[in-house]
Design an enzyme around this catalytic site. Structure first.
Site, mmCIF file in Angstrom:
data_model
loop_
_atom_site.group_PDB
_atom_site.id
_atom_site.type_symbol
_atom_site.label_atom_id
_atom_site.label_comp_id
_atom_site.label_asym_id
_atom_site.label_seq_id
_atom_site.Cartn_x
_atom_site.Cartn_y
_atom_site.Cartn_z
ATOM 1 N N GLU A 82 32.470 40.678 47.257
ATOM 2 C CA GLU A 82 33.685 41.134 47.864
ATOM 3 C C GLU A 82 33.829 42.620 48.194
ATOM 4 O OE1 GLU A 82 37.135 39.447 46.084
ATOM 5 O OE2 GLU A 82 36.792 37.543 46.399
ATOM 6 N N GLU A 98 32.415 31.757 45.455
ATOM 7 C CA GLU A 98 33.385 31.599 44.663
ATOM 8 C C GLU A 98 34.472 30.454 44.786
ATOM 9 O OE1 GLU A 98 35.767 35.228 43.118
ATOM 10 O OE2 GLU A 98 33.701 36.066 42.882
HETATM 11 C C1 GAL Z 1 37.791 37.064 43.349
HETATM 12 C C2 GAL Z 1 37.009 38.135 42.759
HETATM 13 C C3 GAL Z 1 36.942 37.973 41.227
HETATM 14 C C4 GAL Z 1 38.019 37.623 40.486
HETATM 15 C C5 GAL Z 1 38.826 36.468 41.393
HETATM 16 C C6 GAL Z 1 39.937 36.131 40.598
HETATM 17 O O1 GAL Z 1 38.514 37.635 44.504
HETATM 18 O O2 GAL Z 1 35.828 38.334 43.545
HETATM 19 O O3 GAL Z 1 35.760 38.980 40.617
HETATM 20 O O4 GAL Z 1 38.787 38.863 40.599
HETATM 21 O O5 GAL Z 1 38.974 36.878 42.581
HETATM 22 O O6 GAL Z 1 40.665 35.273 41.132
#
Ligand code: GAL
Length: 763
Positions: free
Chosen positions: A394, A470
């Protein structure tokens, strides 16, 4: 590991020594004696002032609103400077090479030997070496290391100090360079390159041997090498490395008196844009988790047994892949993934030049960015478990015109260092990354939280393999339930989140949305759930509240106890039958209670005290029908809830039940051993053995082993971890005990004048 070198370091946080701590004559008598790896902050105390994030937000009319987020990096005292000294003796140094290898120092490390500056490394996650050959002398030598964490440098708990392994390496002048051996395999051929330091200027013999998993020599060659050599071996009857059968081979390089072993594996990976991922010709899905580097209540100091135990737990629910979010991992994690069969994405950064944190690694990006990336690849490329290099998570350049240029440069660095693996990045802003062109340069597209639009992205990039870098970001506290199903994120007065797994971070989803996205788009190679374990810091949704200091994202809680969600993933990721019932059944004063069952059986019937509440059948047309069955309003009656899994004819295949618990009357101890470490779970139960779901008593542990840490996994607590007692959280807590041989552990609870105690012997 050079165990002796890691013992008996001196440590202080006293700034008065700053200008002279590196001098050999400096007296460190008054300093603490520690072994490394060491995390100076993990013993606490927790305090809301420790690295609180302060955001000034402009409100209309020129007014400002100051938002303070105390638990952002865990509320532990990691900010500031720390100083280490280590005395070591050398003899016969003439004609030798000496280097100190650091797997990672958090952060802004500076290394001195006998008073002279040797090297520095700002990024706390990078491995580096201090070549001390020029600085050492016969007899006693003094190594001095300083580390400094700036405030506002991280989005999670970074740990502090020499938190990874350190070794003193002594070699002849002519030796194989650090990270000088590179192997890669294709089908049954091993290709290798060895770089040597050779001041003699004359070619020297290098013996290359290949050993199979049982240590049998299967190939050998002696080659003459001046500075670098390339060779290959084609073997017969190769046993492939896979997640199910992680067969390893060893390359032994012998150069004069020095001998080096490099583990490797034969495996072929195909990332297919249409058909997904293939390992050795067999299609598989990434059933992955993202992991931050801290080990929960153990802190950031690396620990092989604890890491291995975590991987064993993940394996038990069918996890087969890890994303080292968002930084180069501890190399021991990769050794274990090689041995245990996990695929790994090694990730380099959470930010490039644009900051996410005021003092994050963007400060060093111009000077160190490429070097950090190269070093990660040079160090890790021999691991068969590593499948992709990720250049970032990100990263904010996804929104800017600089993004594509930087991506191209970083991808070129990766391809130059390792032409055998694809490069990926995990991006949450698919749209800008696509239209802005950033994604063009990345071989394998990683999407964060985009299960609804995979087909759109597939249409945009028909030739690019893709996966969920993710997924989910579902949040929950182990054992916490309300009598109502909140389907949106709801902050609770007790600073917890219900464990019905219906809440997630903004922009993220509950697990089943990702299941649907994956199932409907078979070209998607799988997912990496945010996260495998709760971690210190990022206690979303609680920002201004204190004391919330660790995350709710884990499938396992901070001390490693599975949450309900572990069974949801297990039911999807394994072929084992799962029938997991929740919540507890102590609801005096509540009329109705929701009941959920995580299962991979088709049909399940629920009973309250023998009365049927109806059978339900899983149906993937409904989002909650994937892996769970929900009875939203079950009339409460003290006694028992029971689920029965039924076959098509109504025969009972398996049953599970939960009973109303009475008064706490015993502590149930269960233990799992990994190496020299025992992971003990203590559950406070009633006379019939039912878990007391609200028990929050202090449990005191005693053992002839060493109690490393204990905790209940409560994200909203300021109890420290290293004392031999802790409060149970929803009836449970856990303790890590180090003992190489058999050991006993005793747990005691004092309750209303009664002493409840229990003892367990672990072989
Ligand atoms: C994502 C990020 C992670 C963590 C996660 C929590 O967007 O890449 O590091 O912060 O959100 O939901």
């Amino acid at each position: 590991m050079d165990k002796e070198f890691e013992k008996n370091w001196r440590f202080t946080r006293d700034l008065a020594c700053e200008n002279s701590f590196m001098l050999p004559e400096y007296s460190d008598e008054a300093w603490e004696t520690v072994d490394v790896p060491h995390d100076w902050a993990i013993k606490g105390p927790f305090d809301e002032k420790n690295d609180a994030e302060i955001t000034i937000i402009d409100v209309a009319g020129g007014r400002e609103w100051k938002m303070v987020h105390p638990g952002r990096t865990g509320g532990l005292p990691h900010v500031g400077k720390g100083f280490y000294r280590k005395k070591f003796c050398l003899s016969g140094i003439k004609g030798k090479h000496f280097r100190i290898e650091f797997d990672g120092v958090m952060s802004r490390a500076k290394v001195y030997c006998n008073g002279a500056f040797v090297t520095n490394r700002p990024n706390g996650y990078s491995s580096f070496c201090a070549d001390v050959t020029r600085f050492v002398k016969e007899g006693e030598n003094v190594l001095a290391v300083s580390a400094e964490n700036l405030p506002g440098a991280s989005r999670w708990y970074p740990g502090a100090g020499i938190y990874r392994h350190v070794r003193l390496v002594e070699e002849g002048e002519t030796h194989v360079e650090m990270w000088g051996v590179r192997v890669s395999t294709k089908e049954n051929t091993l290709s290798l390159r060895v770089k040597i330091a050779n001041p003699s200027g004359k070619a020297v013999p290098l013996v290359l041997s290949v050993l199979d998993g049982s240590g049998r020599r299967v190939a050998e060659k002696t080659v003459q090498v001046l500075d670098e050599v390339r060779e290959s071996f084609t073997l017969e009857n190769v046993k492939k490395w896979s997640t199910e059968e992680p067969n390893l081979y060893t390359l032994v390089t012998k150069l004069k008196e020095s001998r080096k072993e490099t583990l490797f594996g034969f495996r072929d990976m195909v990332f297919d844009p249409h058909d997904g991922f293939f390992l050795n010709g067999k299609k598989m899905k990434f059933q992955g988790v993202c992991l931050h580097h801290d080990l929960g209540i153990i802190g950031a100091a690396v620990d092989r047994d604890v890491t291995k135990h975590r991987l064993e737990q993940l394996k038990s629910i069918g996890c087969n892949a890890i994303r080292t979010s968002h930084n180069p991992p501890d190399p021991e994690l990769l050794d274990l993934c090689d041995q245990m069969g996990f695929l790994v994405i090694c990730e380099a950064y959470d930010e490039w030049k644009l900051p996410k944190c005021p003092n994050g690694v963007h400060l060093y990006f111009d000077e160190w960015g490429e070097r950090d990336l190269k070093d990660m690849i040079r160090r890790d490329a021999n691991h068969p478990c590593v499948m992709m290099w990720s250049i970032g998570n990100e990263i904010d350049e996804q929104y800017t015109p600089d993004g594509p240029v930087m991506t191209e440069r970083l991808c070129a660095v990766c391809h130059g260092e390792d032409p055998t693996r694809p490069v990926t990045a995990g991006l949450n802003n698919g749209d800008d990354s696509i239209t802005g062109g950033l994604f063009d340069g990345v071989d394998v597209k990683g999407f964060n939280y985009k299960p609804y639009i995979y087909s759109l992205y597939h249409h945009t990039f028909p030739d690019a393999p893709m996966y969920a870098s993710e997924s989910a970001s579902t949040i929950s506290s182990r054992g916490e339930y309300s009598d109502y199903l909140f389907e949106e994120m709801v902050k609770k007065p007790d600073l917890q989140i219900d464990s019905f797994d219906l809440c997630n971070s903004p922009g993220a989803t509950i697990p089943e949305h990702e299941f649907k996205g994956q199932d409907e788009n078979p070209f998607v190679m799988g997912e990496f759930v945010w996260t495998g374990f709760d971690y210190l810091g990022e206690p979303t949704p609680y920002r201004e509240e204190w004391p919330v200091r660790s995350s709710f994202y884990g499938i396992f809680d901070l001390c490693g106890i599975p949450k309900d969600r572990a069974f949801l993933y297990k039911s999807r990721w394994t072929k084992e039958k799962v029938l997991h019932l929740m919540p507890h059944w102590n609801w005096e004063g509540h009329a109705f209670v929701p009941v959920q069952c995580y299962t991979n059986y088709k049909t399940v019937e629920l009973f309250v005290n023998g009365k049927s509440m109806g059978a339900k059948t899983r149906n993937v047309k409904k989002i909650l029908g994937y892996s769970r069955l929900v009875w939203a309003h079950v009339p409460y009656e003290k006694g028992e809830i029971r689920v029965k899994a039924l076959d098509e004819k109504g025969n009972v295949l398996e049953e599970a039940f939960i009973r109303t618990a009475g008064e706490p009357s015993a502590v149930k101890l269960e233990a799992e051993r990994t190496g020299k470490t025992v992971f003990v779970t203590a559950s406070i139960v009633d006379a019939e053995g039912n878990l007391c779901p609200d028990a929050a008593d202090t449990v005191s542990f005693e053992s002839n082993g060493k109690i490393l840490a204990c905790d209940g996994g409560n994200a909203s607590s300021t109890e420290v971890f290293h004392t031999p007692f802790c409060k149970a959280f929803h009836g449970k807590c856990a303790s890590f005990i180090r003992s190489s041989g058999p050991c006993t552990v005793k747990a005691t609870v004092k309750r209303e004048g009664k002493v409840i105690t229990s003892e367990l012997t672990i072989s």
